[in-house]
Design a protein around this motif. Structure first.
Motif, PDB file in Angstrom:
ATOM      1  N   PHE A  50      53.750  53.404  18.669  1.00 13.14           N
ATOM      2  CA  PHE A  50      54.157  54.930  19.929  1.00 13.14           C
ATOM      3  C   PHE A  50      54.828  55.962  18.896  1.00 13.14           C
ATOM      4  O   PHE A  50      54.502  55.167  17.805  1.00 13.14           O
ATOM      5  N   SER A  51      54.224  56.918  19.225  1.00 12.38           N
ATOM      6  CA  SER A  51      54.245  57.906  18.265  1.00 12.38           C
ATOM      7  C   SER A  51      56.073  58.242  18.072  1.00 12.38           C
ATOM      8  O   SER A  51      56.463  57.686  19.991  1.00 12.38           O
ATOM      9  N   SER A  52      56.415  58.329  17.387  1.00 11.69           N
ATOM     10  CA  SER A  52      58.027  58.679  17.497  1.00 11.69           C
ATOM     11  C   SER A  52      58.240  60.151  16.804  1.00 11.69           C
ATOM     12  O   SER A  52      57.834  60.694  15.642  1.00 11.69           O
ATOM     13  N   TYR A  53      60.060  60.568  16.535  1.00 12.63           N
ATOM     14  CA  TYR A  53      60.304  61.090  16.048  1.00 12.63           C
ATOM     15  C   TYR A  53      59.909  60.620  13.938  1.00 12.63           C
ATOM     16  O   TYR A  53      59.707  60.122  13.329  1.00 12.63           O
ATOM     17  N   LYS A  54      59.439  61.604  13.623  1.00 12.86           N
ATOM     18  CA  LYS A  54      58.382  62.313  12.541  1.00 12.86           C
ATOM     19  C   LYS A  54      57.058  60.864  12.418  1.00 12.86           C
ATOM     20  O   LYS A  54      56.900  60.668  10.498  1.00 12.86           O
ATOM     21  N   ARG A  55      56.808  60.406  13.463  1.00  6.09           N
ATOM     22  CA  ARG A  55      56.154  59.319  12.763  1.00  6.09           C
ATOM     23  C   ARG A  55      54.455  59.649  14.092  1.00  6.09           C
ATOM     24  O   ARG A  55      55.399  59.314  15.828  1.00  6.09           O
ATOM     25  N   SER A  56      53.430  59.882  13.790  1.00  6.99           N
ATOM     26  CA  SER A  56      53.046  60.138  14.945  1.00  6.99           C
ATOM     27  C   SER A  56      52.467  58.166  15.693  1.00  6.99           C
ATOM     28  O   SER A  56      52.106  57.402  15.280  1.00  6.99           O
ATOM     29  N   GLU A  57      51.159  58.275  16.257  1.00  6.63           N
ATOM     30  CA  GLU A  57      51.132  56.924  16.858  1.00  6.63           C
ATOM     31  C   GLU A  57      49.618  56.921  15.891  1.00  6.63           C
ATOM     32  O   GLU A  57      48.930  56.686  15.214  1.00  6.63           O
ATOM     33  N   THR A  58      50.054  55.364  15.827  1.00  9.78           N
ATOM     34  CA  THR A  58      48.302  54.135  16.035  1.00  9.78           C
ATOM     35  C   THR A  58      48.167  54.044  17.101  1.00  9.78           C
ATOM     36  O   THR A  58      48.135  53.039  17.902  1.00  9.78           O
ATOM     37  N   PRO A  59      46.946  54.631  16.965  1.00  5.90           N
ATOM     38  CA  PRO A  59      45.928  54.345  18.768  1.00  5.90           C
ATOM     39  C   PRO A  59      45.065  52.921  17.922  1.00  5.90           C
ATOM     40  O   PRO A  59      45.360  51.996  17.377  1.00  5.90           O
ATOM     41  N   PRO A  60      44.828  51.730  19.565  1.00  7.03           N
ATOM     42  CA  PRO A  60      44.936  50.084  19.565  1.00  7.03           C
ATOM     43  C   PRO A  60      43.244  50.887  19.012  1.00  7.03           C
ATOM     44  O   PRO A  60      42.664  51.646  19.090  1.00  7.03           O
ATOM     45  N   PRO A  61      42.736  49.227  18.761  1.00  6.68           N
ATOM     46  CA  PRO A  61      40.550  49.872  18.535  1.00  6.68           C
ATOM     47  C   PRO A  61      40.448  50.125  20.103  1.00  6.68           C
ATOM     48  O   PRO A  61      40.645  49.395  21.162  1.00  6.68           O
ATOM     49  N   SER A  62      39.101  50.326  19.818  1.00  3.04           N
ATOM     50  CA  SER A  62      38.393  51.316  20.869  1.00  3.04           C
ATOM     51  C   SER A  62      37.877  50.006  22.172  1.00  3.04           C
ATOM     52  O   SER A  62      36.879  50.328  22.532  1.00  3.04           O
ATOM     53  N   ASP A  63      37.297  48.934  21.108  1.00  2.00           N
ATOM     54  CA  ASP A  63      36.753  47.924  21.495  1.00  2.00           C
ATOM     55  C   ASP A  63      37.329  46.890  22.163  1.00  2.00           C
ATOM     56  O   ASP A  63      36.402  46.305  23.088  1.00  2.00           O
ATOM     57  N   LEU A  64      38.316  46.842  22.098  1.00  2.00           N
ATOM     58  CA  LEU A  64      39.228  46.118  23.409  1.00  2.00           C
ATOM     59  C   LEU A  64      39.742  46.620  24.970  1.00  2.00           C
ATOM     60  O   LEU A  64      40.566  47.559  24.108  1.00  2.00           O
ATOM     61  N   PRO A  65      39.854  46.053  25.148  1.00  7.81           N
ATOM     62  CA  PRO A  65      40.464  46.431  26.120  1.00  7.81           C
ATOM     63  C   PRO A  65      42.183  47.243  26.500  1.00  7.81           C
ATOM     64  O   PRO A  65      43.351  46.136  25.726  1.00  7.81           O
ATOM     65  N   LEU A  66      43.031  47.555  27.464  1.00  8.10           N
ATOM     66  CA  LEU A  66      43.989  47.523  27.510  1.00  8.10           C
ATOM     67  C   LEU A  66      45.089  46.296  27.373  1.00  8.10           C
ATOM     68  O   LEU A  66      46.254  46.690  27.017  1.00  8.10           O
ATOM     69  N   GLU A  67      44.564  45.851  28.212  1.00 10.19           N
ATOM     70  CA  GLU A  67      45.599  44.734  28.473  1.00 10.19           C
ATOM     71  C   GLU A  67      45.603  43.462  27.332  1.00 10.19           C
ATOM     72  O   GLU A  67      46.233  42.280  27.340  1.00 10.19           O
TER      73      GLU A  67
END
Length: 926
Positions: free
Chosen positions: A123-140
Motif C-alpha cells: 500500500f501507499s503511505s506517508y512518504k512511500r508510494s505503493e508497489t503494484p502487484p504483478p499484472s499477470d496474476l488475478p487480484l485474488e
C-alpha cells in the motif's frame, strides 16, 4: 482507641492502594510505562522453550550470492524457472515475496496451476508510494506485504491480516500476504473462512480475534484493520530454508517441498525490521527481512488452525485495573505486617518481584496469557514503600500522641490498650504502643523530685511489660532497674548501708549519660538525658546527705563485703592484689597458640571477683566474657544450655568497660513481643553446630580481638552432661580450641581436671594452671585498713596483726572479721560505751567477734568441712587432739596441704579460724 487501632491497618491499606493504583493508571495512560511493559513482554516471549521446525513451510531465500550469480535485479525468466522447478516437487502453495520483479510482464506464465501461485504488493503511505502487484496474476492471488512496527523502537510485535485501500490504487487486496498464503493452503485442505459477529476471523472452527483498542500494555496505537499479536517462533526454528541456487541446481529433497507452503523472498533486502529476538540473538541486531516475518505470521495461523495453538491474549482494561488494585492491597498488607528492616524489606521486595515474574512467565508460556508484569510490580512495591513511610511519618506520631492524651484522661484504660497493642502480632501497632509508652514513661520520670519519687517509679510503671518492647530501646528498662535499686536502698535502716546501696544506681546513671549519645532518636535521647541528669543530681544530693548524717551520727561507715563476689561497678577499691594473676592471664592469652587456662582455688578465695575485675586489668585487645555455669547447670537439655550460654555471653559483652553489643545468633530467635509478652526462643536441633558458626561470625566482626571465654564453676557442666547423657558440650569446647584461633577458654573452679571424671582430660589438653590462693600480706593489710578511699583509722596495730593471723590473709574471712568489728564498734558508739572520735579496735575486740564470725561464716566452714573425705576428717580430728601423723597418713596430709588447709609440714592449720570451727564442730559431736 484499641478498636480504632485494629481497623487502622485496613484503612491505610485501602487508601494507599487506591492512591497508588490511580497513580499507576495515570502514568500508564500517558504511555510512560509502555516501553518498560513492552520490554517485559519481549523478555517473556523470547524466554519460552524453543519449538521444532514448522514442517509445513519451506523458505526459499534469495541471498546476495544468488543475485551475483543470477542477476540483480532478478529477471522474470529466472523467477519463472524457479517456480517451474518448485512445481515439479508438487507444493501446495507458492508465495512470491519479491518486489523488484512484480511490475514485469510474463511472471508465472510457465506455471501449470496459477491458483497456487501468490504474489505481493504494498500500500501507499506517508512518504512511500505503493508497489503494484504483478499484472499477470488475478487480484485474488495478491496479498499486501505491509508490516506495522511499533514506532517507539521499530520492533514488529503485531501483524496486519486484513486491510483496505482506495479504489483508485493498484494494490487493493484485502488480505495480507501471510494471511492469503495461509488461507489458500488451508482451503486446499478443506477449511472454510468466515467472520463471526465480533468481526473476528474464523478458519474452520478456530477463531483468530483481532486486537482491541488498547491491547495489553499498548496505550496509544492504531488498531485499524484486523491485527493480531505475533506469536513468534524462535528465528532459528521457524522453517527449513533453502537458497535460490540450491533449488535451480536440484539440490533439495522432494519431501521438503511436497504439499508445503513455499515462500520465496529476499533476505538481503535493505528494508529490515526488528523483532523481540534482537536482544537475544546477535544476528538480529541488524534487522530481520520481511519475508521471515511473513513466514512467522503464516506459521502462527497454520499452528492455530491445525495444532490448536492459542493466540496471545490479554485482560480487559477493567480486569487489569482490578488486578493492579489487588496487588496494591497485597503489598499494603505485607508492609503493614512487616517489621521494617533493610533485610526484611530486601527479602520481601525480592521475593515479590520473583513471584510475580514467575507467575506472569508461566502464564505466558503455558497459556499465551499476557499479564502486565510491570504495573503489578510497581503496585506491589510502591504500596509497600508508601505504607512504611506513612506509618513512620503519620501513624506513629499521630496515634502515639492520641494514646498519650488518653493516658492523661484515663490512665488505667490507656494502660490496658497499650498492653493489648504491645501483645498484638502486628509490628506497627507494637511500635505505636511502644512510642506512646515511652512518652508516658518519660513524662512520669521527668517529674521525680526526690529519692522517694524515684523509688516509687517501680510501682508507678509496674504495668509496663517485661521484657520491655524492643522499640523502646535499652534506656527505659535500665531506669526501671535503677528505680528498684533506689527502692532497695530506702528499705535499709543503716545510714552507711543505705549510702553503699546508692552507689550502684549512681554509677548506672553515670554510664547511661555516656551511652545516650548513641541513641538513634535525638528527641528521645534528649528527653532521657534530661531524666538521667535530674535523677543523678537527686541521688548524688541524697548520697551527700547520708554521708553528712553518717558523720553526724559518728558511726563508722560499713564498707566491708562478706559473701558475694566483688562487683567493679560498686566495690571499686575493695578488690586488692592479684596483680600477678592478671599479668599471667594476659601473657598467656596473647601467645601465638594460647593454652587452655584453669584458674582454681579454695572456696571464696576470690576467683569470681578476679574474673569480674579481669576486663579492667588487661589490655583492650582481650575481651573477657564471663559465664556462670552454676546458673547454666540448671538446664536439663542441650538447647537450654545453649540458650543460657548465648544470653550470658551477650550480657557479658554489654558489661565490658567498652560495651560490646553482640547480636543474637540466627538459630536463637528472640520473639519478645509475642502473646502474653513472654520471651520465646526457637532453637534448632543441632544447636551447638550453629553455636560454632556464631562464634566464627563474632570473630569475623572483630578480627583484631581475642575473646577470653571465662567459664566459672565449670565443674557444674558435669551435671548437664549427666542430665542429657551427652558430651556434646565438651565436643563443642574442643572444637573451639582447635578451630577458633581468637577464642581462648578459661575454666574457673575448685578442682583440677584430674579430680573430675576421666572424660574431662580426654577433651581438654595443653592446660595451664593458675592458682588463686590467699592474698599477699601487703594486700591483706590494705584491705583491712583502707577498703575504700578516706576510710578512718579504726584499728590498733596489734588488731591488724591479729586479723592477719586469724585469717591467714583469706579474703572472705578478712571481710567477714572486719565487718563484725565495724558492727561491734558501731553498737558501742550507739550505746555510748565509747567515744566515736577516738574509738579503735583492739586485739580484745578481735577476739570478742570470733564467735560471731564462726556463726555468720557457718555455711562457708561447713561446706569446707563436708568437702573433706572421711579419712581427711579423721586426720584433722586427730590433729586437733594433738595426735602426730604416722606413715600411712602422708597421702592424706599431702591432699590437705594441696587444699591449703594445713601448712607445708602438715602438722598445723594454715587458717586458725578454720581450726577453731573444726574444734567447735568436733566438740559438738558432729
Amino acid at each position: 482507641m484499641f478498636k480504632r487501632s485494629k481497623l487502622i491497618g485496613l484503612q491505610i491499606a485501602t487508601i494507599t492502594s487506591f492512591a497508588i493504583t490511580s497513580l499507576i493508571l495515570g502514568v500508564r495512560h500517558l504511555g510512560l510505562l509502555q516501553s518498560f511493559e513492552l520490554g517485559a513482554y519481549d523478555h517473556m516471549l523470547i524466554s519460552r522453550p524453543i519449538k521444532p521446525l514448522d514442517e509445513r513451510l519451506l523458505l526459499v531465500t534469495i541471498t546476495k550470492e544468488d543475485r551475483q550469480t543470477f542477476g540483480d535485479p532478478l529477471s522474470v525468466t529466472t523467477v519463472n524457472k524457479l517456480i517451474t522447478k518448485l512445481e515439479s516437487y508438487q507444493p501446495r502453495v507458492i508465495g512470491l515475496y519479491i518486489n523488484d520483479v512484480s511490475s514485469e510482464k510474463g511472471l508465472g506464465t510457465l506455471s501449470v496451476d496459477k491458483s497456487k501461485l501468490l504474489a505481493s504488493c504494498t500500500f501507499s503511505s506517508y512518504k512511500r508510494s505503493e508497489t503494484p502487484p504483478p499484472s499477470d496474476l488475478p487480484l485474488e492471488n495478491i496479498g499486501f506485504s505491509d508490516i506495522i512496527p511499533d514506532y517507539s523502537d521499530l520492533t514488529i510485535r503485531r501483524a496486519l491480516l486484513f486491510a483496505s485501500s482506495d479504489d483508485d490504487k493498484e494494490c487493493v487486496t484485502r488480505y495480507s500476504f501471510a494471511a492469503l498464503a495461509s488461507l489458500v493452503y488451508l482451503e486446499k485442505q478443506g477449511f472454510k473462512s468466515t467472520f463471526n459477529k465480533n468481526k473476528s476471523w474464523v478458519l474452520g472452527d478456530k477463531v483468530i480475534p483481532k486486537l482491541k483498542a488498547k491491547p495489553g500494555s499498548y496505550q496509544d496505537i492504531d488498531t485499524r484493520g484486523h491485527q493480531i499479536l505475533i506469536n513468534y517462533r524462535h528465528p532459528n526454528s521457524l522453517a527449513r530454508k533453502v537458497t535460490l541456487k540450491q533449488v535451480l541446481n536440484d539440490k533439495i529433497n522432494f519431501n521438503w517441498v511436497k504439499d508445503k507452503l513455499v515462500i520465496i523472498g529476499d533476505i538481503d533486502f535493505n528494508n529490515k525490521l526488528f523483532t523481540p529476538y534482537k536482544a537475544l540473538l546477535p544476528n538480529q541486531l541488524s534487522g530481520t527481512p520481511g519475508v521471515l516475518i511473513q513466514g512467522q505470521v503464516a506459521s502462527q495461523i497454520l499452528s492455530t488452525v491445525l495444532d490448536g495453538q492459542q493466540q496471545i491474549w490479554y485482560l480487559s482494561d477493567w480486569a487489569e485495573i482490578v488486578l493492579i488494585f489487588t496487588f496494591s492491597i497485597v503489598g499494603a498488607f505485607i508492609a503493614w505486617n512487616l517489621r521494617p528492616s533493610f533485610l526484611n524489606i530486601s527479602l520481601i521486595v525480592g521475593s515479590s518481584i520473583a513471584s510475580l515474574y514467575f507467575v506472569c512467565l508461566v502464564a505466558f508460556i503455558q497459556q499465551s496469557f499476557w499479564l502486565p508484569l510491570v504495573p503489578f510490580i510497581f503496585a506491589l512495591i510502591l504500596t509497600q514503600i508508601t505504607v512504611i513511610i506513612c506509618c513512620k511519618l503519620y501513624l506513629y506520631p499521630l496515634f502515639s500522641r492520641r494514646f498519650f492524651e488518653d493516658y492523661l484522661k484515663n490512665a488505667e484504660t490507656a494502660q490496658d490498650e497499650i498492653e493489648a497493642l504491645i501483645h498484638s502480632s502486628n509490628h506497627n501497632l507494637q511500635t505505636v504502643a511502644a512510642i506512646a509508652l515511652n512518652k508516658i514513661a518519660v513524662n512520669i520520670l521527668i517529674r521525680c523530685q526526690t529519692m522517694s519519687d524515684i523509688a516509687g517509679i517501680r510501682f508507678q510503671l509496674s504495668w509496663i511489660p517485661s521484657p520491655t518492647p524492643k522499640q523502646i530501646g535499652t534506656t527505659l528498662p535500665q531506669l526501671l532497674s535503677i528505680s528498684e535499686d533506689v527502692w532497695a536502698s530506702t528499705q535499709t535502716t543503716g545510714l552507711s548501708q543505705r549510702n553503699e546501696l546508692l552507689k550502684r544506681p549512681i554509677k548506672a546513671l553515670q554510664n547511661l549519660l555516656k551511652s545516650l549519645a548513641f541513641e538513634k532518636s535525638s528527641q528521645t535521647a534528649g528527653a532521657l538525658h534530661e531524666v538521667c541528669s535530674k535523677w543523678l543530681k537527686i541521688l548524688e544530693t541524697a548520697q551527700r546527705t547520708l554521708q553528712e548524717q553518717t558523720l553526724h551520727s559518728q558511726e563508722i561507715q560499713q564498707v566491708y563485703v562478706a559473701g558475694n563476689a566483688l562487683d567493679p561497678e560498686t566495690a571499686e577499691y575493695r578488690f586488692k592484689g592479684r596483680v600477678d594473676i592478671f599479668r599471667e592471664i594476659e601473657t598467656l592469652t596473647l601467645m601465638e597458640q594460647p593454652p587452655v587456662l584453669l584458674m582454681y582455688g579454695g572456696r571464696r578465695t576470690g576467683k569470681t571477683s578476679t574474673l569480674k575485675y579481669l576486663p579492667y586489668r588487661v589490655g583492650s585487645t582481650i575481651l573477657p566474657l564471663l559465664v556462670d555455669l552454676q546458673g547454666a547447670a540448671s538446664a536439663t537439655t542441650l538447647e537450654g544450655l545453649a540458650k543460657n550460654l548465648v544470653t550470658q555471653i551477650i550480657e557479658a559483652g554489654r558489661r565490658l568497660p567498652r560495651r560490646l553489643d553482640l547480636p543474637y545468633p540466627s538459630f536463637l530467635q528472640n520473639n519478645k513481643l509475642h502473646l502474653m509478652g513472654k520471651s520465646r526462643f526457637t532453637v534448632q536441633q543441632d544447636v551447638f553446630i550453629d553455636l560454632q558458626d556464631w562464634f566464627a561470625e563474632i570473630e569475623r566482626a572483630h578480627p583484631e580481638k581475642r575473646f577470653l571465654l571465662c567459664l566459672d564453676e565449670f565443674e557444674r557442666l558435669s551435671e548437664v552432661i549427666s542430665a542429657t547423657n551427652s558430651r556434646v558440650p565438651l565436643n563443642f569446647l574442643r572444637n573451639i580450641l582447635q578451630h577458633r584461633r581468637q577464642w581462648i577458654l578459661l575454666f574457673s573452679g575448685s578442682h583440677t581436671f584430674d579430680e573430675l571424671p576421666n572424660y574431662w582430660s580426654d577433651y581438654l589438653i595443653n592446660t595451664r594452671t593458675i592458682r588463686v590462693s590467699f592474698l599477699d600480706e601487703e594486700s591483706a593489710r590494705s584491705l583491712i585498713t583502707e577498703p575504700v578511699k578516706d576510710f578512718p583509722n579504726i584499728y590498733q596495730q596489734g588488731a591488724v596483726d591479729k586479723i592477719i593471723e586469724l585469717t591467714h590473709c583469706q579474703p572472705y574471712l578478712i571481710q567477714l572479721v572486719c565487718y563484725e568489728v565495724v558492727e561491734l564498734l558501731n553498737r558501742e558508739i550507739r550505746a555510748k560505751k565509747r567515744q566515736a572520735s577516738n574509738i579503735t579496735a583492739s586485739i580484745n575486740d578481735i577476739d570478742s567477734v570470733i564467735p560471731i564470725v564462726l556463726e555468720r561464716g557457718n555455711q562457708y566452714f561447713r561446706e569446707l568441712w563436708y568437702s573433706f573425705k572421711e579419712p581427711e576428717r579423721d586426720y584433722l580430728h586427730g590433729l586437733t587432739n594433738g595426735k602426730n601423723p604416722i606413715e600411712t597418713d602422708k597421702m592424706i596430709m599431702r591432699r590437705l596441704i594441696r587444699k591449703e588447709v594445713l601448712n607445708q609440714e602438715g602438722n598445723k592449720f594454715q587458717v586458725p579460724l578454720v581450726q577453731k570451727f573444726i574444734e567447735q564442730i568436733i566438740s559438738e559431736g558432729d
